[in-house]
Design a protein around this motif. Structure first.
Motif, PDB file in Angstrom:
ATOM      1  N   LEU A  25       0.838  -1.191   0.032  1.00 54.24           N
ATOM      2  CA  LEU A  25      -0.028  -0.003  -0.326  1.00 54.24           C
ATOM      3  C   LEU A  25       0.892   1.353   0.084  1.00 54.24           C
ATOM      4  CD1 LEU A  25      -3.075   0.856   0.232  1.00 54.24           C
ATOM      5  CD2 LEU A  25      -2.689   1.047   2.612  1.00 54.24           C
ATOM      6  N   GLY A  28       1.738   8.633   0.808  1.00 53.11           N
ATOM      7  CA  GLY A  28       2.637   9.813   0.466  1.00 53.11           C
ATOM      8  C   GLY A  28       4.007   9.041  -0.116  1.00 53.11           C
ATOM      9  N   LEU A  72      -0.256  15.762   5.841  1.00 53.39           N
ATOM     10  CA  LEU A  72       0.131  16.570   7.360  1.00 53.39           C
ATOM     11  C   LEU A  72       0.011  17.976   6.879  1.00 53.39           C
ATOM     12  CD1 LEU A  72       3.144  14.547   8.693  1.00 53.39           C
ATOM     13  CD2 LEU A  72       0.478  14.187   9.016  1.00 53.39           C
ATOM     14  N   ALA A  90       6.314  20.501  13.962  1.00 53.28           N
ATOM     15  CA  ALA A  90       7.452  19.724  14.384  1.00 53.28           C
ATOM     16  C   ALA A  90       7.989  18.779  13.730  1.00 53.28           C
ATOM     17  CB  ALA A  90       7.326  19.643  16.072  1.00 53.28           C
ATOM     18  N   ILE A  91       7.036  18.276  12.801  1.00 55.94           N
ATOM     19  CA  ILE A  91       6.941  16.860  12.027  1.00 55.94           C
ATOM     20  C   ILE A  91       7.990  17.331  10.620  1.00 55.94           C
ATOM     21  CG2 ILE A  91       6.145  15.119  10.814  1.00 55.94           C
ATOM     22  CD1 ILE A  91       4.037  14.962  12.831  1.00 55.94           C
ATOM     23  N   ILE A  96       8.129  17.359   3.168  1.00 56.70           N
ATOM     24  CA  ILE A  96       7.936  15.925   3.610  1.00 56.70           C
ATOM     25  C   ILE A  96       6.374  16.176   4.112  1.00 56.70           C
ATOM     26  CG2 ILE A  96       8.164  14.236   5.441  1.00 56.70           C
ATOM     27  CD1 ILE A  96      10.418  14.078   3.533  1.00 56.70           C
ATOM     28  N   GLY A 104      -0.160   7.021   6.950  1.00 60.24           N
ATOM     29  CA  GLY A 104       1.579   6.655   6.874  1.00 60.24           C
ATOM     30  C   GLY A 104       2.256   7.234   8.008  1.00 60.24           C
ATOM     31  N   ASN A 105       1.897   8.235   8.804  1.00 61.40           N
ATOM     32  CA  ASN A 105       2.658   8.448   9.900  1.00 61.40           C
ATOM     33  C   ASN A 105       2.316   7.299  11.139  1.00 61.40           C
ATOM     34  OD1 ASN A 105       2.908  10.069  12.650  1.00 61.40           O
ATOM     35  ND2 ASN A 105       4.236  11.114  11.319  1.00 61.40           N
ATOM     36  N   TYR A 112      10.027   7.856  14.670  1.00 61.96           N
ATOM     37  CA  TYR A 112       9.177   8.814  14.216  1.00 61.96           C
ATOM     38  C   TYR A 112       7.669   8.415  15.295  1.00 61.96           C
ATOM     39  CZ  TYR A 112      11.728   9.481  10.131  1.00 61.96           C
ATOM     40  OH  TYR A 112      12.681   9.475   9.281  1.00 61.96           O
ATOM     41  N   ASP A 114       5.317  11.378  16.170  1.00 59.60           N
ATOM     42  CA  ASP A 114       4.763  12.687  16.736  1.00 59.60           C
ATOM     43  C   ASP A 114       3.237  12.653  16.848  1.00 59.60           C
ATOM     44  OD1 ASP A 114       7.233  13.251  17.491  1.00 59.60           O
ATOM     45  OD2 ASP A 114       7.471  14.369  15.605  1.00 59.60           O
ATOM     46  N   LEU A 147      -1.237  -4.137  10.919  1.00 61.11           N
ATOM     47  CA  LEU A 147      -2.509  -4.476  10.574  1.00 61.11           C
ATOM     48  C   LEU A 147      -2.360  -6.013   9.903  1.00 61.11           C
ATOM     49  CD1 LEU A 147      -4.192  -1.320   8.907  1.00 61.11           C
ATOM     50  CD2 LEU A 147      -4.168  -2.164  11.343  1.00 61.11           C
ATOM     51  N   ILE A 152      -6.676  -2.012   5.275  1.00 64.20           N
ATOM     52  CA  ILE A 152      -6.263  -0.297   5.108  1.00 64.20           C
ATOM     53  C   ILE A 152      -6.916   0.391   6.212  1.00 64.20           C
ATOM     54  CG2 ILE A 152      -6.619   1.496   3.452  1.00 64.20           C
ATOM     55  CD1 ILE A 152      -6.778  -0.349   0.978  1.00 64.20           C
ATOM     56  N   LYS A 170       8.075  18.684  22.189  1.00 65.36           N
ATOM     57  CA  LYS A 170       8.884  17.736  21.683  1.00 65.36           C
ATOM     58  C   LYS A 170      10.282  18.188  21.914  1.00 65.36           C
ATOM     59  CE  LYS A 170      10.173  16.085  16.956  1.00 65.36           C
ATOM     60  NZ  LYS A 170       9.735  15.817  15.397  1.00 65.36           N
ATOM     61  N   ASN A 177      13.516  18.051  10.215  1.00 63.95           N
ATOM     62  CA  ASN A 177      13.723  16.684   9.993  1.00 63.95           C
ATOM     63  C   ASN A 177      14.397  16.085  11.218  1.00 63.95           C
ATOM     64  OD1 ASN A 177      12.799  16.502   7.523  1.00 63.95           O
ATOM     65  ND2 ASN A 177      14.784  17.467   6.655  1.00 63.95           N
ATOM     66  N   ALA A 178      14.145  16.508  12.457  1.00 58.45           N
ATOM     67  CA  ALA A 178      14.495  15.980  13.613  1.00 58.45           C
ATOM     68  C   ALA A 178      13.607  15.099  14.334  1.00 58.45           C
ATOM     69  CB  ALA A 178      14.664  17.171  14.704  1.00 58.45           C
ATOM     70  N   ALA A 179      13.849  13.745  14.141  1.00 58.23           N
ATOM     71  CA  ALA A 179      13.006  12.771  14.820  1.00 58.23           C
ATOM     72  C   ALA A 179      13.169  12.940  16.382  1.00 58.23           C
ATOM     73  CB  ALA A 179      13.810  11.349  14.680  1.00 58.23           C
TER      74      ALA A 179
HETATM   75  C1  FAD Z   1      13.103  13.060   6.581  1.00 55.70           C
HETATM   76  C2  FAD Z   1      11.911  12.862   7.507  1.00 55.70           C
HETATM   77  C3  FAD Z   1      11.519  13.208   8.698  1.00 55.70           C
HETATM   78  C4  FAD Z   1      10.612  12.775   9.378  1.00 55.70           C
HETATM   79  N1  FAD Z   1      10.430  13.393  10.637  1.00 55.70           N
HETATM   80  C5  FAD Z   1       9.297  13.011  11.259  1.00 55.70           C
HETATM   81  C6  FAD Z   1       9.055  13.642  12.630  1.00 55.70           C
HETATM   82  O1  FAD Z   1       9.756  14.506  13.058  1.00 55.70           O
HETATM   83  N2  FAD Z   1       7.922  13.184  13.377  1.00 55.70           N
HETATM   84  C7  FAD Z   1       7.027  12.431  12.900  1.00 55.70           C
HETATM   85  O2  FAD Z   1       6.101  11.735  13.498  1.00 55.70           O
HETATM   86  N3  FAD Z   1       7.488  11.783  11.514  1.00 55.70           N
HETATM   87  C8  FAD Z   1       8.272  11.844  10.802  1.00 55.70           C
HETATM   88  N4  FAD Z   1       8.610  11.577   9.728  1.00 55.70           N
HETATM   89  C9  FAD Z   1       7.814  10.483   9.060  1.00 55.70           C
HETATM   90  C10 FAD Z   1       6.857  10.886   8.376  1.00 55.70           C
HETATM   91  O3  FAD Z   1       5.590  11.543   8.975  1.00 55.70           O
HETATM   92  C11 FAD Z   1       6.304   9.754   7.622  1.00 55.70           C
HETATM   93  O4  FAD Z   1       7.222   9.651   6.649  1.00 55.70           O
HETATM   94  C12 FAD Z   1       4.943   9.847   6.973  1.00 55.70           C
HETATM   95  O5  FAD Z   1       3.891  10.151   7.608  1.00 55.70           O
HETATM   96  C13 FAD Z   1       4.589   8.596   6.197  1.00 55.70           C
HETATM   97  O6  FAD Z   1       3.306   8.971   5.537  1.00 55.70           O
HETATM   98  P1  FAD Z   1       3.606   8.587   4.007  1.00 55.70           P
HETATM   99  O7  FAD Z   1       2.114   8.643   3.565  1.00 55.70           O
HETATM  100  O8  FAD Z   1       4.666   9.005   3.132  1.00 55.70           O
HETATM  101  O9  FAD Z   1       3.578   6.843   3.974  1.00 55.70           O
HETATM  102  P2  FAD Z   1       4.062   6.062   2.798  1.00 55.70           P
HETATM  103  O10 FAD Z   1       5.651   5.883   2.931  1.00 55.70           O
HETATM  104  O11 FAD Z   1       3.336   5.931   1.746  1.00 55.70           O
HETATM  105  O12 FAD Z   1       3.795   4.401   3.538  1.00 55.70           O
HETATM  106  C14 FAD Z   1       4.303   4.248   5.001  1.00 55.70           C
HETATM  107  C15 FAD Z   1       3.882   2.674   5.539  1.00 55.70           C
HETATM  108  O13 FAD Z   1       2.563   3.120   5.946  1.00 55.70           O
HETATM  109  C16 FAD Z   1       1.607   2.303   5.205  1.00 55.70           C
HETATM  110  N5  FAD Z   1       0.398   2.984   5.082  1.00 55.70           N
HETATM  111  C17 FAD Z   1       0.241   4.207   4.772  1.00 55.70           C
HETATM  112  N6  FAD Z   1      -1.054   4.643   4.702  1.00 55.70           N
HETATM  113  C18 FAD Z   1      -1.750   3.553   5.184  1.00 55.70           C
HETATM  114  C19 FAD Z   1      -3.104   3.254   5.331  1.00 55.70           C
HETATM  115  N7  FAD Z   1      -4.113   4.186   5.179  1.00 55.70           N
HETATM  116  N8  FAD Z   1      -3.490   1.868   5.829  1.00 55.70           N
HETATM  117  C20 FAD Z   1      -2.527   1.278   6.198  1.00 55.70           C
HETATM  118  N9  FAD Z   1      -1.228   1.259   5.819  1.00 55.70           N
HETATM  119  C21 FAD Z   1      -1.032   2.315   5.469  1.00 55.70           C
HETATM  120  C22 FAD Z   1       2.328   1.889   3.950  1.00 55.70           C
HETATM  121  O14 FAD Z   1       2.027   0.600   3.492  1.00 55.70           O
HETATM  122  C23 FAD Z   1       3.593   1.817   4.377  1.00 55.70           C
HETATM  123  O15 FAD Z   1       4.207   0.486   5.140  1.00 55.70           O
HETATM  124  C24 FAD Z   1       9.724  11.810   9.115  1.00 55.70           C
HETATM  125  C25 FAD Z   1      10.090  11.447   7.675  1.00 55.70           C
HETATM  126  C26 FAD Z   1      11.010  11.576   7.008  1.00 55.70           C
HETATM  127  C27 FAD Z   1      11.160  11.055   5.648  1.00 55.70           C
END
Ligand code: FAD
Length: 268
Positions: A25, A28, A72, A90-91, A96, A104-105, A112, A114, A147, A152, A170, A177-179
């Motif tokens: 799946l 983003g 987000l 802060a994310i 991103i 995805g978060n 990650y 938050d 899951l 989904i 936090k 980009n600070a985890a």
């Molecule tokens: C450089 C960087 C810095 C970051 N810093 C932070 C931070 O400070 N704090 C923080 O909280 N996060 C942080 N993140 C994480 C960021 O929030 C996540 O990368 C993002 O939210 C993931 O969402 P996406 O839609 O891109 O997921 P994807 O990359 O598309 O998917 C991620 C995973 O989630 C699964 N998934 C996605 N949506 C669903 C759904 N609806 N149902 C079931 N499974 C699903 C996908 O199958 C996959 O396994 C950071 C990420 C990066 C790359």
């Protein structure tokens, strides 16, 4: 090796597409695409949520429903959710946040988490759909266990907190980009100076976001003052399972968690 990307027009179509071997799946893509680009052989088909109708924030009579494919950045634009903006800002970084989705978060692995901490504090529920039907689970459980294959997460629901009832802090190493070293989110209501309601979510201090039940237990019904909050915050060590990473050691995370709980709750 990746062979195809499918763009289902509905959740049932996406569930059907996920039943094919090698499918994953895609929301983003901020976590998944680096895996694909690195040549993850297990993924042959990406099932994108882009057209599946899972975006948007709906607020009605104090209840909030967020489509899991909402980014987000879109979430930060919802006026009714202005209390979440400090957490969203802060994310990661604006780049991103323009791609990363709420769903995805929840499924991105630590460090990650938050938003997960915020949603635990808000007692949010996740609607999950799969071939077997629809079920609802609290965020705290969703982030703790994967899951089932082919499921989904479609929506997140919670009640709006009381005005000024949401707290967030936090600790990270830099602005973008600070985890998290530790993230604290809390709902607190203090009628007449005594803690009437409290829920605390913590990120960055366990393999997934967790609820600080020991801190909540130590504060409920007690005066909301510096002494009681400090004593209760120390109980957080029972709720966390900190780890070493490039940002901080497990020892440091344990040491600063009570400090940031106190800061989130009291603002000092
Ligand atoms: C450089 C960087 C810095 C970051 N810093 C932070 C931070 O400070 N704090 C923080 O909280 N996060 C942080 N993140 C994480 C960021 O929030 C996540 O990368 C993002 O939210 C993931 O969402 P996406 O839609 O891109 O997921 P994807 O990359 O598309 O998917 C991620 C995973 O989630 C699964 N998934 C996605 N949506 C669903 C759904 N609806 N149902 C079931 N499974 C699903 C996908 O199958 C996959 O396994 C950071 C990420 C990066 C790359």
């Amino acid at each position: 090796m990746l062979q195809s990307v499918v763009l289902p027009n509905s959740v049932p179509e996406a569930i059907a597409a996920l039943s094919a071997p090698g499918s994953a799946l895609l929301a983003g893509g901020t976590v998944l695409m680096p895996r694909v680009n690195a040549g993850d052989d297990a993924i042959t088909t990406l099932v994108s949520l882009k057209r599946a109708g899972l975006t948007g924030v709906r607020v009605s009579a104090g209840s909030v429903e967020i489509g899991t494919a909402t980014t987000l950045a879109e979430l930060a634009e919802a006026d009714a959710l202005a209390f979440l903006r400090p957490a969203l800002d802060a994310i990661a970084s604006p780049t991103i946040r323009n791609m990363a989705t709420v769903g995805g978060n929840l499924f991105a692995k630590q460090p990650y988490g938050d938003l997960g901490a915020c949603l635990i504090a808000l007692d949010a529920q996740v609607t999950i759909k799969g071939a077997g039907g629809t079920r609802t689970q609290p965020v705290a459980q969703v982030v703790a266990a994967p899951l089932a294959a082919g499921e989904i997460a479609t929506a997140i629901t919670f009640s709006l907190p009381a005005t000024d009832g949401f707290r967030f802090a936090k600790a990270g190493r830099k602005a973008l980009n600070a985890a998290a070293i530790v993230t604290v989110a809390a709902i607190v209501e203090v009628p007449g100076g005594t803690v009437g309601k409290i829920r605390i979510g913590l990120g960055g201090v366990a393999p997934h976001a967790v609820r600080a039940v020991s801190v909540e237990r130590a504060l409920i019904g007690r005066p909301f003052d510096a002494e009681h909050v400090r004593n209760a915050a120390a109980e957080a060590l029972k709720d966390i399972d900190p780890f070493d990473d490039a940002y901080a050691s497990a020892w440091y995370r344990a040491r600063v968690t009570p400090v940031h709980i106190r800061r989130a709750l009291l603002g000092a």
